[in-house]
Scaffold this motif. Sequence first.
Motif, PDB file in Angstrom:
ATOM      1  N   GLY A 134     -27.847 -11.390  38.789  1.00  0.00           N
ATOM      2  CA  GLY A 134     -26.690 -10.964  38.015  1.00  0.00           C
ATOM      3  C   GLY A 134     -27.093 -10.517  36.624  1.00  0.00           C
ATOM      4  O   GLY A 134     -26.514  -9.582  36.057  1.00  0.00           O
ATOM      5  N   MET A 135     -28.099 -11.186  36.048  1.00  0.00           N
ATOM      6  CA  MET A 135     -28.564 -10.820  34.715  1.00  0.00           C
ATOM      7  C   MET A 135     -29.234  -9.451  34.743  1.00  0.00           C
ATOM      8  O   MET A 135     -29.056  -8.643  33.830  1.00  0.00           O
ATOM      9  N   LEU A 136     -29.978  -9.182  35.813  1.00  0.00           N
ATOM     10  CA  LEU A 136     -30.603  -7.863  35.972  1.00  0.00           C
ATOM     11  C   LEU A 136     -29.532  -6.777  36.020  1.00  0.00           C
ATOM     12  O   LEU A 136     -29.617  -5.740  35.351  1.00  0.00           O
ATOM     13  N   LEU A 137     -28.481  -7.047  36.812  1.00  0.00           N
ATOM     14  CA  LEU A 137     -27.381  -6.089  36.957  1.00  0.00           C
ATOM     15  C   LEU A 137     -26.654  -5.887  35.626  1.00  0.00           C
ATOM     16  O   LEU A 137     -26.375  -4.750  35.221  1.00  0.00           O
ATOM     17  N   LEU A 138     -26.389  -7.011  34.948  1.00  0.00           N
ATOM     18  CA  LEU A 138     -25.706  -6.948  33.655  1.00  0.00           C
ATOM     19  C   LEU A 138     -26.497  -6.076  32.675  1.00  0.00           C
ATOM     20  O   LEU A 138     -25.927  -5.252  31.960  1.00  0.00           O
ATOM     21  N   THR A 139     -27.817  -6.251  32.686  1.00  0.00           N
ATOM     22  CA  THR A 139     -28.659  -5.464  31.777  1.00  0.00           C
ATOM     23  C   THR A 139     -28.534  -3.970  32.056  1.00  0.00           C
ATOM     24  O   THR A 139     -28.399  -3.153  31.145  1.00  0.00           O
ATOM     25  N   LEU A 140     -28.556  -3.611  33.336  1.00  0.00           N
ATOM     26  CA  LEU A 140     -28.416  -2.197  33.693  1.00  0.00           C
ATOM     27  C   LEU A 140     -27.072  -1.654  33.217  1.00  0.00           C
ATOM     28  O   LEU A 140     -26.985  -0.532  32.706  1.00  0.00           O
ATOM     29  N   ALA A 179     -16.193   7.182  32.560  1.00  0.00           N
ATOM     30  CA  ALA A 179     -17.343   6.477  33.137  1.00  0.00           C
ATOM     31  C   ALA A 179     -17.844   5.408  32.182  1.00  0.00           C
ATOM     32  O   ALA A 179     -18.107   4.266  32.578  1.00  0.00           O
ATOM     33  N   ALA A 180     -17.937   5.758  30.897  1.00  0.00           N
ATOM     34  CA  ALA A 180     -18.413   4.794  29.901  1.00  0.00           C
ATOM     35  C   ALA A 180     -17.487   3.582  29.833  1.00  0.00           C
ATOM     36  O   ALA A 180     -17.936   2.443  29.745  1.00  0.00           O
ATOM     37  N   LEU A 181     -16.154   3.838  29.924  1.00  0.00           N
ATOM     38  CA  LEU A 181     -15.195   2.721  29.876  1.00  0.00           C
ATOM     39  C   LEU A 181     -15.362   1.806  31.088  1.00  0.00           C
ATOM     40  O   LEU A 181     -15.312   0.583  30.963  1.00  0.00           O
ATOM     41  N   VAL A 182     -15.559   2.406  32.275  1.00  0.00           N
ATOM     42  CA  VAL A 182     -15.749   1.597  33.483  1.00  0.00           C
ATOM     43  C   VAL A 182     -17.011   0.747  33.345  1.00  0.00           C
ATOM     44  O   VAL A 182     -17.009  -0.453  33.656  1.00  0.00           O
ATOM     45  N   TYR A 183     -18.082   1.341  32.826  1.00  0.00           N
ATOM     46  CA  TYR A 183     -19.316   0.575  32.633  1.00  0.00           C
ATOM     47  C   TYR A 183     -19.087  -0.575  31.665  1.00  0.00           C
ATOM     48  O   TYR A 183     -19.539  -1.696  31.903  1.00  0.00           O
ATOM     49  N   ALA A 184     -18.385  -0.290  30.555  1.00  0.00           N
ATOM     50  CA  ALA A 184     -18.128  -1.330  29.557  1.00  0.00           C
ATOM     51  C   ALA A 184     -17.292  -2.456  30.166  1.00  0.00           C
ATOM     52  O   ALA A 184     -17.545  -3.636  29.931  1.00  0.00           O
ATOM     53  N   PHE A 185     -16.308  -2.078  31.010  1.00  0.00           N
ATOM     54  CA  PHE A 185     -15.439  -3.078  31.622  1.00  0.00           C
ATOM     55  C   PHE A 185     -16.231  -3.988  32.571  1.00  0.00           C
ATOM     56  O   PHE A 185     -16.091  -5.213  32.542  1.00  0.00           O
ATOM     57  N   ILE A 186     -17.091  -3.391  33.402  1.00  0.00           N
ATOM     58  CA  ILE A 186     -17.874  -4.201  34.340  1.00  0.00           C
ATOM     59  C   ILE A 186     -18.834  -5.110  33.570  1.00  0.00           C
ATOM     60  O   ILE A 186     -19.011  -6.287  33.913  1.00  0.00           O
ATOM     61  N   THR A 187     -19.422  -4.566  32.484  1.00  0.00           N
ATOM     62  CA  THR A 187     -20.277  -5.396  31.634  1.00  0.00           C
ATOM     63  C   THR A 187     -19.509  -6.628  31.160  1.00  0.00           C
ATOM     64  O   THR A 187     -19.999  -7.748  31.233  1.00  0.00           O
ATOM     65  N   ALA A 188     -18.279  -6.398  30.699  1.00  0.00           N
ATOM     66  CA  ALA A 188     -17.464  -7.497  30.180  1.00  0.00           C
ATOM     67  C   ALA A 188     -17.157  -8.527  31.266  1.00  0.00           C
ATOM     68  O   ALA A 188     -17.227  -9.738  31.014  1.00  0.00           O
ATOM     69  N   LEU A 191     -15.273  -6.539  40.967  1.00  0.00           N
ATOM     70  CA  LEU A 191     -15.335  -5.904  42.291  1.00  0.00           C
ATOM     71  C   LEU A 191     -14.489  -4.637  42.310  1.00  0.00           C
ATOM     72  O   LEU A 191     -14.930  -3.583  42.770  1.00  0.00           O
ATOM     73  N   ALA A 192     -13.251  -4.764  41.814  1.00  0.00           N
ATOM     74  CA  ALA A 192     -12.347  -3.613  41.794  1.00  0.00           C
ATOM     75  C   ALA A 192     -12.938  -2.479  40.963  1.00  0.00           C
ATOM     76  O   ALA A 192     -12.903  -1.310  41.367  1.00  0.00           O
ATOM     77  N   ALA A 193     -13.524  -2.826  39.804  1.00  0.00           N
ATOM     78  CA  ALA A 193     -14.096  -1.797  38.933  1.00  0.00           C
ATOM     79  C   ALA A 193     -15.303  -1.127  39.585  1.00  0.00           C
ATOM     80  O   ALA A 193     -15.517   0.075  39.426  1.00  0.00           O
ATOM     81  N   CYS A 194     -16.086  -1.912  40.337  1.00  0.00           N
ATOM     82  CA  CYS A 194     -17.239  -1.328  41.034  1.00  0.00           C
ATOM     83  C   CYS A 194     -16.776  -0.343  42.103  1.00  0.00           C
ATOM     84  O   CYS A 194     -17.396   0.706  42.307  1.00  0.00           O
ATOM     85  N   VAL A 195     -15.685  -0.691  42.811  1.00  0.00           N
ATOM     86  CA  VAL A 195     -15.131   0.227  43.817  1.00  0.00           C
ATOM     87  C   VAL A 195     -14.680   1.510  43.120  1.00  0.00           C
ATOM     88  O   VAL A 195     -14.988   2.622  43.563  1.00  0.00           O
ATOM     89  N   LEU A 196     -13.975   1.350  41.988  1.00  0.00           N
ATOM     90  CA  LEU A 196     -13.508   2.504  41.209  1.00  0.00           C
ATOM     91  C   LEU A 196     -14.693   3.359  40.766  1.00  0.00           C
ATOM     92  O   LEU A 196     -14.671   4.592  40.859  1.00  0.00           O
ATOM     93  N   THR A 228     -25.121  -1.984  44.257  1.00  0.00           N
ATOM     94  CA  THR A 228     -25.767  -3.256  43.950  1.00  0.00           C
ATOM     95  C   THR A 228     -24.748  -4.236  43.386  1.00  0.00           C
ATOM     96  O   THR A 228     -24.741  -5.415  43.737  1.00  0.00           O
ATOM     97  N   GLY A 229     -23.869  -3.734  42.514  1.00  0.00           N
ATOM     98  CA  GLY A 229     -22.838  -4.574  41.926  1.00  0.00           C
ATOM     99  C   GLY A 229     -21.916  -5.163  42.983  1.00  0.00           C
ATOM    100  O   GLY A 229     -21.607  -6.356  42.958  1.00  0.00           O
TER     101      GLY A 229
END
Lengths: 147, 123
Positions: free
Chosen positions: A26-32, A65-74, A88-93, A135-136
């Motif tokens: 999860g930390m690897l994913l968060l970093t990406l 796209a940037a907002l979706v990335y920021a949201f998943i990061t959060a 999960l929902a944001a990753c599908v989006l 991956t997410g």
Amino acid sequence: MAESLIGTTGVPPAGDERRRLRSGPGMLLLTLYVIFTIGAGSRSIYQLATRFEEAPLAYLLSAAAALVYAFITATLVWGGETARRLGLAACVLELIGVLTVGTWTVVDPGAFPDATVWSGYGMGYLFLPLVVPVTGLLWLRRARPRG
Amino acid sequence: MFTPLTIGLGAAALALALWCGIAALRGEPTKDRHFVGMAVVTALAVIQLAIGLFRLGAGDRPSGDTTAVFVSYLVTVPACVPLVAIVSLGERSRWGSATVAAGALVTAALQLRLHEVWGGGGG
């Protein structure tokens, strides 16, 4: 069997709910996601601020796209079951977004005078925008509560 | 932009990715010597950012793509490795090493993109 499988994925015991989404893989994913938020965010802020009228559609999609990335990061940082579901929902989006915009840019390049983060399925970013949401999804599914 | 530095930084980042990737496969967290490697890559990235900003300030513009894309890549490069370094300090498992390897790979990939965006050749 289930125990040993979970052990090798780095998921800590269920007691530590909050931390679970951002431990091990999860930390690897968060970093990406943080890197992508910085990359897509800095690009779209610059474009929206300086030359929005040149390619409004492309720049707005990059900003989305940037907002979706920021949201998943959060959600990964926040942890817990609600955040996991929102993630999960944001990753599908995100996956739908990259597939739709990717196909759109291939079929009708004229609609995009300038490229977006998701142009050509994220070709400008080594196709990582296509790999990361998958991956997410796999990680967030695996990190669901047990028992 | 400045091709020798782009190649040098790309090679250093790839070496770091390989080094930390091996540590991850062995199940080891990052060690002091890995952080020395991260410091080297970060120093090169900061020099690249300075050169890039200097050339933009001098009026040079990337010919392969837009300035926005170039600036976005340019600021992402020096952010990558310090970020994964901090992560690996907190994540003392093989996944910390894997994260550093991923960040270094992104850094190397961005070198290719920076080179393309600046104009493909000549530096």
